[in-house]
Design a protein around this motif. Sequence first.
Motif, short mmCIF file in Angstrom:
data_model
loop_
_atom_site.label_atom_id
_atom_site.label_comp_id
_atom_site.label_asym_id
_atom_site.label_seq_id
_atom_site.Cartn_x
_atom_site.Cartn_y
_atom_site.Cartn_z
N ARG A 15 0.85 -1.21 0.00
CA ARG A 15 0.00 0.00 0.00
C ARG A 15 0.89 1.26 0.00
O ARG A 15 0.71 2.17 -0.80
CB ARG A 15 -0.90 0.00 1.25
N SER A 253 -7.30 -0.73 -10.17
CA SER A 253 -7.78 -0.87 -8.80
C SER A 253 -7.10 -2.07 -8.14
O SER A 253 -6.79 -3.06 -8.80
CB SER A 253 -9.31 -0.98 -8.75
N ARG A 255 -8.19 -4.12 -5.26
CA ARG A 255 -9.39 -4.23 -4.43
C ARG A 255 -9.08 -4.58 -2.98
O ARG A 255 -9.63 -3.98 -2.06
CB ARG A 255 -10.33 -5.27 -5.05
N ARG A 256 -8.16 -5.54 -2.76
CA ARG A 256 -7.91 -5.97 -1.37
C ARG A 256 -7.27 -4.88 -0.52
O ARG A 256 -7.28 -4.96 0.70
CB ARG A 256 -7.06 -7.23 -1.34
N LEU A 257 -6.67 -3.89 -1.18
CA LEU A 257 -6.09 -2.78 -0.41
C LEU A 257 -7.00 -1.55 -0.45
O LEU A 257 -6.67 -0.50 0.11
CB LEU A 257 -4.71 -2.40 -0.98
N GLY A 258 -8.13 -1.66 -1.14
CA GLY A 258 -9.04 -0.52 -1.25
C GLY A 258 -8.41 0.66 -2.00
O GLY A 258 -8.71 1.82 -1.69
N LEU A 259 -7.53 0.38 -2.97
CA LEU A 259 -6.84 1.47 -3.68
C LEU A 259 -7.34 1.61 -5.10
O LEU A 259 -7.60 0.61 -5.78
CB LEU A 259 -5.33 1.18 -3.77
N GLU A 260 -7.46 2.85 -5.55
CA GLU A 260 -7.68 3.16 -6.97
C GLU A 260 -6.46 3.97 -7.39
O GLU A 260 -6.21 5.04 -6.84
CB GLU A 260 -8.93 4.04 -7.16
#
Length: 313
Positions: A15, A253, A255-260
Amino acid sequence: MLETAATHGLHEATRRSLQAMPKELPPVWLYDARGSRFYDEITRLPDYYLPRREAEIMQARTSLIAERTKARTLVELGSGSAPNTRFLLDALSRTLERYVPIDVSEQALHDSAERIAAAYPAISVEPVVGDFERDFGTTPGDGPRLVAFLGSTIGNLYPAQRAAFLSALALELGDDDALLLGVDLVKDVGRLEAAYDDPSGVTEAFVRNALRAVNRELEATFGQERFDYDLLWDPADEWMDVGLRARESHLVSVRRLGLELDFAEGERLRVEISAKFRREALELELERAGLSPKSWWTDAAGDFAVVLAHPPS
Ligand SMILES: C[S@@+](CC[C@H](N)C(=O)[O-])C[C@H]1O[C@@H](n2cnc3c(N)ncnc32)[C@H](O)[C@@H]1O
């Protein structure tokens, strides 16, 4: 996939790296089972001189290393398929009781541990799946210990990370223990570029495999077709900067880190650095970390060096 303490650490590091400028992936993502097979292929490429130069030094020096260290335990950090370890295992046959390889790449680690256990039945082979920066302190074995860190893997760490790692390692070493470090040396840039950009595309496939691993493990949407392989020599830091460059602006994206992630056209994603070393500066780094470099050996061409260092007596 279950999240363990180890994967949590890697996810958080990922992240931070992806949110940094330039965007980056921790190089550990290069080494899933498929990546380790690509790396083994790289070691056989004609322009990737590193393992052969290291082998030349090991062949000439391991008897002396064995005599000096009298190691009962050989710990190997980032052992992979351990191509040059056999020189140490042969030379240490009179004293060695245990071989403890540590690697994040589980399949590669177990395959090589099995091969070594079959070839050296007198030694106890005890592989540890783990991160050498975090898990070195948990490895088993009596002293004198020899800690081998070969293949210039230390060049994948940034200078500050290297300093912290070497200092932590120095604190773990007992008076009779030693570190054997293999490092690639600064040389003609054309040769360095050729070593990391083979015409058969194996190195590119190895680097692209990191995207595939992140897509699989972190449910990311990196598109291979949206990036070109990109290699730079950084003359100020004296490292190869290995990565990918976005062909067009696009979103990815994770997804598992909630990042775009927003990639601009031409933006880089660094996948690893491979630092190249000079004697004086590396010896100073070792001393600052609390280690005394006692021997410095190079191959006949002066391409690669192997350093034997001890805790100061
Ligand atoms: C450049 S390869 C060298 C492999 C082997 N030592 C050689 O000389 O061929 C780096 C190795 O270190 C492992 N590795 C990379 N980062 C690691 C980490 N943080 N902890 C444990 N192993 C790591 C990789 O899986 C790979 O096997």
